[in-house]
Write a protein that holds these residues in place. Structure first.
Motif, PDB file in Angstrom:
ATOM      1  N   UNK A 201      -0.388  15.400  -6.271  1.00  0.00           N
ATOM      2  CA  UNK A 201       0.072  16.722  -5.817  1.00  0.00           C
ATOM      3  C   UNK A 201       0.663  17.504  -6.984  1.00  0.00           C
TER       4      UNK A 201
ATOM      5  N   UNK B 138       0.828  -1.193   0.000  1.00  0.00           N
ATOM      6  CA  UNK B 138       0.000   0.000   0.000  1.00  0.00           C
ATOM      7  C   UNK B 138       0.870   1.253   0.000  1.00  0.00           C
ATOM      8  N   UNK B 139       1.887   1.250   0.854  1.00  0.00           N
ATOM      9  CA  UNK B 139       2.758   2.408   0.978  1.00  0.00           C
ATOM     10  C   UNK B 139       3.509   2.661  -0.317  1.00  0.00           C
TER      11      UNK B 139
ATOM     12  N   UNK C  76       3.249  12.037   8.959  1.00  0.00           N
ATOM     13  CA  UNK C  76       3.157  10.786   8.210  1.00  0.00           C
ATOM     14  C   UNK C  76       3.220   9.628   9.203  1.00  0.00           C
TER      15      UNK C  76
ATOM     16  N   UNK D 284       8.795  11.447   5.280  1.00  0.00           N
ATOM     17  CA  UNK D 284      10.075  11.009   4.732  1.00  0.00           C
ATOM     18  C   UNK D 284      10.137  11.114   3.209  1.00  0.00           C
ATOM     19  N   UNK D 285       8.968  11.281   2.577  1.00  0.00           N
ATOM     20  CA  UNK D 285       8.952  11.450   1.132  1.00  0.00           C
ATOM     21  C   UNK D 285       9.227  12.931   0.834  1.00  0.00           C
TER      22      UNK D 285
ATOM     23  N   UNK E  59       6.325  19.369  -2.499  1.00  0.00           N
ATOM     24  CA  UNK E  59       5.150  19.794  -3.267  1.00  0.00           C
ATOM     25  C   UNK E  59       4.035  20.291  -2.357  1.00  0.00           C
ATOM     26  N   UNK E  60       3.856  19.604  -1.222  1.00  0.00           N
ATOM     27  CA  UNK E  60       2.832  20.046  -0.264  1.00  0.00           C
ATOM     28  C   UNK E  60       3.192  21.440   0.244  1.00  0.00           C
TER      29      UNK E  60
ATOM     30  N   UNK F 186       7.323  14.670  -2.076  1.00  0.00           N
ATOM     31  CA  UNK F 186       5.927  14.976  -1.740  1.00  0.00           C
ATOM     32  C   UNK F 186       5.870  16.161  -0.780  1.00  0.00           C
TER      33      UNK F 186
ATOM     34  N   UNK G  41      -0.249   6.172   4.062  1.00  0.00           N
ATOM     35  CA  UNK G  41      -0.426   5.403   2.835  1.00  0.00           C
ATOM     36  C   UNK G  41      -0.515   3.934   3.191  1.00  0.00           C
TER      37      UNK G  41
ATOM     38  N   UNK H 107       0.434   9.714  -4.517  1.00  0.00           N
ATOM     39  CA  UNK H 107       0.285  10.996  -3.809  1.00  0.00           C
ATOM     40  C   UNK H 107       1.088  12.078  -4.521  1.00  0.00           C
ATOM     41  N   UNK H 108       2.298  11.707  -4.960  1.00  0.00           N
ATOM     42  CA  UNK H 108       3.150  12.699  -5.638  1.00  0.00           C
ATOM     43  C   UNK H 108       2.514  13.122  -6.952  1.00  0.00           C
TER      44      UNK H 108
ATOM     45  N   UNK I 145      -0.156  21.202  -8.840  1.00  0.00           N
ATOM     46  CA  UNK I 145       0.803  22.304  -8.934  1.00  0.00           C
ATOM     47  C   UNK I 145       1.024  22.743 -10.386  1.00  0.00           C
TER      48      UNK I 145
ATOM     49  N   UNK J 257       1.030   3.828  -3.038  1.00  0.00           N
ATOM     50  CA  UNK J 257       0.293   5.065  -2.810  1.00  0.00           C
ATOM     51  C   UNK J 257       1.205   6.281  -2.692  1.00  0.00           C
ATOM     52  N   UNK J 258       2.445   6.067  -2.308  1.00  0.00           N
ATOM     53  CA  UNK J 258       3.347   7.219  -2.194  1.00  0.00           C
ATOM     54  C   UNK J 258       3.540   7.889  -3.555  1.00  0.00           C
TER      55      UNK J 258
ATOM     56  N   UNK K  35       4.236   6.457   8.542  1.00  0.00           N
ATOM     57  CA  UNK K  35       5.371   5.545   8.342  1.00  0.00           C
ATOM     58  C   UNK K  35       6.637   6.370   8.192  1.00  0.00           C
TER      59      UNK K  35
END
Lengths: 423, 229
Positions: free
Chosen positions: A232, A220-221, B53, B10-11, B17-18, B14, B81, A228-229, A236, A224-225, B55
């Motif tokens: 996002x 999942x991680x 986050x 840790x990303x 961008x946030x 991301x 996630x 998410x990018x 932008x 999904x990471x 994780x």
């Protein structure tokens, strides 16, 4: 079926009773003087000496007898070999009917123990000591022994099977999803071995499930990471850049995310159904989910014990399915109950499922025969509906609707005991 | 003053961008990529909220949440996630103010962030407050707000809405509603219930023609949606 400890105890008790009965019977039947002939021989010589050689008058015998018996209570009678009364102290004792050919203890009906002794000259001395026979005391002792052993063996059997019951409780707990359930290993016998084996198996299952859970979390991680990018980054991007393409990409991200969610959920339901049970109003859930799909909801409020998150998913998937394949026809959801089960029907007026595929549609990633490869598959939606329904003690079936269209009929147990739960 | 946020994530891509996205809406975002770094930074500076986050390379976000809650009242919004529904419950039990699964809609992140900032954690006294996404009902103040804007309701309408909302997720039959609103005698006409519901809808629904909060179950009654926004 009787409880095991009771059966063990009853078997034990049965054996014990048989033993006691045999003991008593043999005690009654076997002569108890079989080891005393020599002693009796000496005794008879002494008695003969005390009574005189046999040439005396009855008066002399009577006086000798009186002298010998002066310091004892009870009855003593001396008879000649033919039974003639020679002398007696106390009322004369009758001639014994049996057993006179040998000396020793002879039982005479109704009068307790009478010792009969044949002397060398043929005379018979009969003695009744007057005390109660001790056989009743022995019977009492056997009875007490029986009672003590019965009580003792009851607790012993209970103790043995109690460990089995603890083992059973452990197995049940594991079955109900408590993967940390272990049982105490007591002693070194077979039950202890079974307990050890159970603990080993439970530990292995716990490790496996934990590994599976970690795998799912990591999958999942990892998936999904990047999603998410992407999501996002889309936000932008300059809004002037191909807005329709951006919207399309955003939809794809959402769809991919939903698919990941369904894959994970399906996998989790298969491997470790750890559903959270609470009261859920199915009609309310339908009404809420229906707002997204413009469906008509009818029926009666039905409250059942279930996992609200999963039941929402079930309703949503059915409505989504009706929206996708109902070709714009009106979607209807109906909730009813017969007191034991809740029935949810989601109907549309679409073309329906191809004949012969009524069960196949519940397979993951079902694709109608002859459908183009690029066409939208059914994904996991209906497979999940079935998994969730079964998790709630029910199922889902497909029915053709009168006048054309489809009906998906879900039954759910109002109060469903989880698999492995007893009683 | 520009509200400053701490993002423990840790990303890095991301997070960047946030930070850029939230920057457009007037937030300044500091990023920490480990639990240790995050807690250290949190203790050094003052933040309006924390985006956390679940994780992290050097530990569990849930532990960080516990530590943050022990040290401060700062609003915490958890991101994950991992996809474990249990995480959500644990996170909220540990004192997180909200929870957002990845991949999230940037606009949803913004809306939820604003909501937790608005609610804050200032008042510790328990209030009779019902919160459904952007809608808040305060029983003590007898007030309703949508997106922090007060919604003008009459006394009867507030009571009706409160009865519906406190039974969220359950279908309320007309009889049940009438029964619970007994005090209001003047308005005891059956039809007036529908009239009041439609007036409330006009005030709290984004699209009163397609209500998402107060739903009608034909022939039965109403249900106040549990899952909103």
């Amino acid at each position: 079926m009787k409880r095991l400890y009771l059966r063990i105890w009853l078997a034990f008790l049965g054996i014990l009773i048989a033993f006691a009965v045999l003991l008593a019977v043999s005690w009654w039947l076997l002569p108890n003087d079989y080891d005393a002939p020599r002693f009796n021989r000496v005794l008879s010589l002494l008695v003969a000496e005390a009574l005189g050689p046999g040439t005396e008058t009855p008066a002399e015998v009577q006086s000798r007898l009186a002298r010998v018996t002066a310091r004892m209570r009870g009855q003593v009678t001396v008879r000649a070999a033919d039974g003639t009364l020679l002398a007696h102290v106390g009322p004369p004792l009758p001639w014994p009917r049996t057993g006179i050919e040998r000396s020793g203890v002879i039982r005479m009906g109704g009068r307790g123990h009478v010792f009969a002794m044949r002397l060398d000259d043929g005379r018979v001395v009969l003695v009744h000591a007057g005390h109660r026979p001790r056989r009743q005391g022995l019977l009492l002792a056997i009875g007490l022994l029986l009672l003590t052993t019965a009580i003792g063996s009851y607790f012993a059997a209970r103790q043995m099977t109690r460990r089995l019951e603890r083992l059973r409780a452990g197995v049940n707990a594991l079955g109900q999803g408590d993967l940390a359930a272990r049982v105490a290993v007591e002693g070194g016998d077979e039950i202890a071995r079974v307990a050890e084996s159970f603990n080993d198996a439970a530990a292995r299952i716990e490790r496996l499930v934990s590994a599976h859970r970690n795998l799912l979390a990591n999958v999942s991680h990892e998936l999904r990471s990047p999603l998410s990018r992407i999501r996002m980054a889309l936000e932008l991007l300059e809004s002037s850049v191909r807005p329709e393409l951006r919207a399309r990409l955003a939809r794809d991200v959402t769809e991919l995310d939903a698919l990941i969610g369904e894959l994970l959920l399906s996998s989790r339901l298969q491997a470790m159904p750890d559903t959270q049970r609470a009261e859920v109003d199915m009609l309310a859930v339908c009404a809420e989910e229906a707002t997204e799909f413009d469906a008509t909801v009818s029926g009666t409020p039905v409250v059942l014990q279930g996992d609200e998150r999963l039941l929402r998913r079930l309703v949503r998937n059915l409505l989504q399915n009706a929206q996708r394949y109902g070709e714009g026809s009106e979607i209807e959801a109906d909730v009813a109950s017969d007191g034991r089960t809740a029935t949810l029907r989601v109907s549309d007026r679409g073309p329906g499922v191809p004949v012969g595929d009524e069960e196949r549609i519940f397979e993951p990633f079902y694709r109608p025969r002859g459908a183009p490869e690029t066409g939208q598959g059914f994904g996991l939606g209906l497979a999940l509906v079935r998994q969730i329904a079964r998790e709630h003690g029910g199922d889902v079936v497909y029915r053709r609707r009168d006048g054309g269209g489809s009906v998906f009929e879900v039954t759910l147990r109002l109060r469903h005991a989880q698999a492995g739960q007893s009683g | 003053m520009v509200p400053m946020l701490l993002m423990i994530e840790d990303d890095r891509e991301l997070a960047a961008m946030v930070a850029e996205y939230l920057g457009r809406y007037g937030f300044e975002v500091r990023v920490a990529s480990t639990a240790r770094e995050g807690l250290a930074q949190f203790r050094r500076e003052s933040f309006a909220a924390v985006l956390l986050d679940i994780m992290l390379p050097d530990g569990d976000g849930l532990d960080v949440c516990r530590t943050l809650r022990a040290e401060s009242d700062v609003p915490v919004l958890m991101l994950t996630a991992r996809g474990e529904p249990a995480d959500r419950i644990v996170g909220l039990e540990l004192g997180a103010d909200d929870y957002l699964p990845k991949p999230f809609e940037p606009r949803e992140l913004l809306a939820r962030l604003k909501a937790v900032l608005r609610r804050g954690r200032g008042s510790s006294a328990p209030r009779d407050l019902l919160v459904f996404g952007r809608l808040e009902l305060d029983r003590d103040a007898r007030s309703v707000s949508l997106d922090a804007e007060p919604v003008p309701l009459t006394g009867y309408q507030f009571d009706l809405l409160w009865v519906l909302a406190s039974g969220a997720g359950r279908v309320m039959t007309r009889d049940m509603l009438m029964d619970r609103l007994k005090g209001h005698e003047i308005e005891a006409f059956d039809r007036s219930l529908d009239v009041h519901v439609s007036r409330i809808r006009a005030l709290i629904e984004d699209d009163p023609k397609h209500p998402k909060r107060i739903l009608t179950v034909r022939g039965v009654g109403y249900v106040f949606a549990k899952a909103q926004d």
